[in-house]
Design an enzyme around this catalytic site. Structure first.
Site, PDB file in Angstrom:
ATOM      1  N   LYS A 140      -8.606   7.347   5.659  1.00 45.72           N
ATOM      2  CA  LYS A 140      -7.388   6.622   5.281  1.00 45.72           C
ATOM      3  C   LYS A 140      -7.715   5.325   4.532  1.00 45.72           C
ATOM      4  O   LYS A 140      -8.511   4.514   4.998  1.00 45.72           O
ATOM      5  CB  LYS A 140      -6.543   6.319   6.521  1.00 45.72           C
ATOM      6  N   SER A 160      -2.424   0.531  -4.393  1.00 45.43           N
ATOM      7  CA  SER A 160      -2.927   1.729  -3.719  1.00 45.43           C
ATOM      8  C   SER A 160      -4.255   2.189  -4.295  1.00 45.43           C
ATOM      9  O   SER A 160      -4.517   2.018  -5.479  1.00 45.43           O
ATOM     10  CB  SER A 160      -1.882   2.852  -3.878  1.00 45.43           C
ATOM     11  N   ALA A 161      -5.063   2.821  -3.451  1.00 43.89           N
ATOM     12  CA  ALA A 161      -6.345   3.374  -3.906  1.00 43.89           C
ATOM     13  C   ALA A 161      -6.145   4.720  -4.599  1.00 43.89           C
ATOM     14  O   ALA A 161      -7.057   5.242  -5.238  1.00 43.89           O
ATOM     15  CB  ALA A 161      -7.263   3.569  -2.699  1.00 43.89           C
ATOM     16  N   GLU A 188       0.125  -3.328   4.659  1.00 40.67           N
ATOM     17  CA  GLU A 188      -1.017  -2.397   4.711  1.00 40.67           C
ATOM     18  C   GLU A 188      -1.140  -1.706   6.060  1.00 40.67           C
ATOM     19  O   GLU A 188      -0.869  -2.319   7.089  1.00 40.67           O
ATOM     20  CB  GLU A 188      -2.312  -3.193   4.518  1.00 40.67           C
ATOM     21  N   ASP A 189      -1.604  -0.442   6.042  1.00 38.23           N
ATOM     22  CA  ASP A 189      -1.813   0.265   7.314  1.00 38.23           C
ATOM     23  C   ASP A 189      -3.287   0.417   7.655  1.00 38.23           C
ATOM     24  O   ASP A 189      -3.618   0.876   8.743  1.00 38.23           O
ATOM     25  CB  ASP A 189      -1.182   1.666   7.269  1.00 38.23           C
ATOM     26  N   ASP A 192       0.872  -1.157   0.000  1.00 34.81           N
ATOM     27  CA  ASP A 192       0.000   0.000   0.000  1.00 34.81           C
ATOM     28  C   ASP A 192       0.928   1.231   0.000  1.00 34.81           C
ATOM     29  O   ASP A 192       2.108   1.111   0.339  1.00 34.81           O
ATOM     30  CB  ASP A 192      -0.857  -0.049   1.282  1.00 34.81           C
ATOM     31  N   LEU A 193       0.424   2.382  -0.390  1.00 30.07           N
ATOM     32  CA  LEU A 193       1.296   3.568  -0.466  1.00 30.07           C
ATOM     33  C   LEU A 193       1.170   4.449   0.781  1.00 30.07           C
ATOM     34  O   LEU A 193       2.076   4.539   1.602  1.00 30.07           O
ATOM     35  CB  LEU A 193       0.957   4.362  -1.731  1.00 30.07           C
ATOM     36  N   ASP A 194      -0.010   5.087   0.919  1.00 27.24           N
ATOM     37  CA  ASP A 194      -0.210   6.014   2.024  1.00 27.24           C
ATOM     38  C   ASP A 194      -0.200   5.272   3.359  1.00 27.24           C
ATOM     39  O   ASP A 194      -0.994   4.367   3.575  1.00 27.24           O
ATOM     40  CB  ASP A 194      -1.556   6.739   1.840  1.00 27.24           C
ATOM     41  N   LYS A 245     -10.861  -1.194  -1.733  1.00 23.90           N
ATOM     42  CA  LYS A 245     -10.633  -2.057  -0.568  1.00 23.90           C
ATOM     43  C   LYS A 245     -11.805  -1.845   0.391  1.00 23.90           C
ATOM     44  O   LYS A 245     -12.254  -0.715   0.499  1.00 23.90           O
ATOM     45  CB  LYS A 245      -9.320  -1.667   0.140  1.00 23.90           C
ATOM     46  N   THR A 250       1.047  10.424   3.041  1.00 22.48           N
ATOM     47  CA  THR A 250       0.319  11.424   2.247  1.00 22.48           C
ATOM     48  C   THR A 250      -0.933  11.885   2.981  1.00 22.48           C
ATOM     49  O   THR A 250      -1.545  12.890   2.603  1.00 22.48           O
ATOM     50  CB  THR A 250      -0.084  10.877   0.855  1.00 22.48           C
TER      51      THR A 250
HETATM   52  P1  B16 Z   1      -6.477   9.996  -4.464  1.00 24.69           P
HETATM   53  P2  B16 Z   1      -3.585   4.256  -0.162  1.00 24.69           P
HETATM   54  C1  B16 Z   1      -5.390   6.240  -0.320  1.00 24.69           C
HETATM   55  O1  B16 Z   1      -4.070   5.779  -0.478  1.00 24.69           O
HETATM   56  C2  B16 Z   1      -5.447   7.225   0.840  1.00 24.69           C
HETATM   57  O2  B16 Z   1      -5.147   6.570   2.056  1.00 24.69           O
HETATM   58  C3  B16 Z   1      -6.846   7.812   0.924  1.00 24.69           C
HETATM   59  O3  B16 Z   1      -6.915   8.738   1.984  1.00 24.69           O
HETATM   60  C4  B16 Z   1      -7.211   8.482  -0.409  1.00 24.69           C
HETATM   61  O4  B16 Z   1      -8.518   9.003  -0.377  1.00 24.69           O
HETATM   62  C5  B16 Z   1      -7.075   7.447  -1.534  1.00 24.69           C
HETATM   63  O5  B16 Z   1      -5.757   6.918  -1.542  1.00 24.69           O
HETATM   64  C6  B16 Z   1      -7.390   8.048  -2.900  1.00 24.69           C
HETATM   65  O6  B16 Z   1      -6.405   8.983  -3.214  1.00 24.69           O
HETATM   66  O7  B16 Z   1      -7.477  11.058  -4.132  1.00 24.69           O
HETATM   67  O8  B16 Z   1      -5.053  10.497  -4.576  1.00 24.69           O
HETATM   68  O9  B16 Z   1      -6.881   9.189  -5.674  1.00 24.69           O
HETATM   69  O10 B16 Z   1      -3.529   4.117   1.331  1.00 24.69           O
HETATM   70  O11 B16 Z   1      -4.549   3.290  -0.813  1.00 24.69           O
HETATM   71  O12 B16 Z   1      -2.220   4.219  -0.794  1.00 24.69           O
HETATM   72 MG    MG Z   2      -2.824   3.179   3.350  1.00 23.43          MG
END
Ligand code: B16
Ligand code: MG
Length: 209
Positions: free
Chosen positions: A46, A115-116, A170-171, A10-12, A146, A18
């Site tokens: 998150k 990542s999302a 994953e966090d 996962d990224l964030d 997810k 982020t």
């Molecule tokens: P974006 P992850 C997620 O990242 C974030 O945790 C979440 O807060 C955010 O809304 C989502 O990505 C979408 O991000 O607006 O940049 O498309 O934890 O899945 O890496």
């Molecule tokens: Mg995350």
């Protein structure tokens, strides 16, 4: 976890924080709408998709808007967010993350991002670590968020591996559930009391070096 052939990250919250930039942008939107959006509220966003995040924010403010207005708001928030993340560089990589990716690569483990975020490719570029990934699955490639396992199943597929060969870092609780539903091993990054279903939990990737 010894015979692992693929590692999905996962990224964030795992590679970079982020969430603080997402928060600044969501808070700004809430202020414009006339209510306060706290860091505690932000916890609920998150790992959640952009549009779902907006719905949660509007729920907090007790506000309802048409689909068209919601799309415009999400775009506005994203433009602010992109302004913040444009300034990121390699110094923002979380402790031990780059070293751990390199360690796995040296062991012959294939690496994918799961990542999302639709901004994930730009973030990896700014951090200077795009080249460490064999596959990048982001919010532009998946249609189901997810805890749906789609993002990780796609990651394993792009790596040419089966789910059983892969492990997920994953966090977010929803991310751990997604990985479990995909049939993958899980390493939770954060707190054991929150990531109850993970196979193991560490505070950060630095603990695995
Ligand atoms: P974006 P992850 C997620 O990242 C974030 O945790 C979440 O807060 C955010 O809304 C989502 O990505 C979408 O991000 O607006 O940049 O498309 O934890 O899945 O890496
Ligand atoms: Mg995350």
């Amino acid at each position: 976890m010894n015979n692992i052939k693929g590692a999905l990250f996962d990224l964030d919250g795992v590679i970079v924080d982020t969430a603080k930039y997402h928060y600044l942008a969501w808070k700004r939107l809430a202020e414009e709408l006339g209510f306060e959006f706290t860091e505690e509220h932000n916890e609920r966003l998150k790992g959640v998709s952009r549009m779902r995040s907006l719905e949660i924010l509007l729920e907090v403010g007790g506000i309802s808007r048409s689909e068209e207005e919601k799309l415009a708001m999400a775009e506005k928030k994203n433009n602010w967010y992109v302004e913040y993340i444009k300034k990121m560089d390699g110094t923002e990589i979380l402790k031990g993350a780059k070293e751990y990716l390199l360690k796995l690569r040296n062991q012959g483990v294939k690496i994918a991002l799961g990542s999302a975020s639709k901004n994930a490719p730009m973030i990896l570029d700014n951090l200077g670590i795009t080249g460490l990934f064999d596959a990048i699955i982001d919010g532009n490639k998946v249609s189901r968020a997810k805890p749906d396992p789609e993002v990780f199943l796609l990651g394993a597929e792009e790596l040419g591996l089966t789910a059983a060969d892969c492990i997920v870092y994953e966090d977010a609780e929803a991310g751990i559930e997604a990985a479990r539903r995909a049939g993958m091993g899980t390493v939770g990054i954060g707190r054991r009391d929150i990531l109850k279903d993970a196979d193991m939990v560490v505070s950060g990737l630095y603990e695995l070096l």
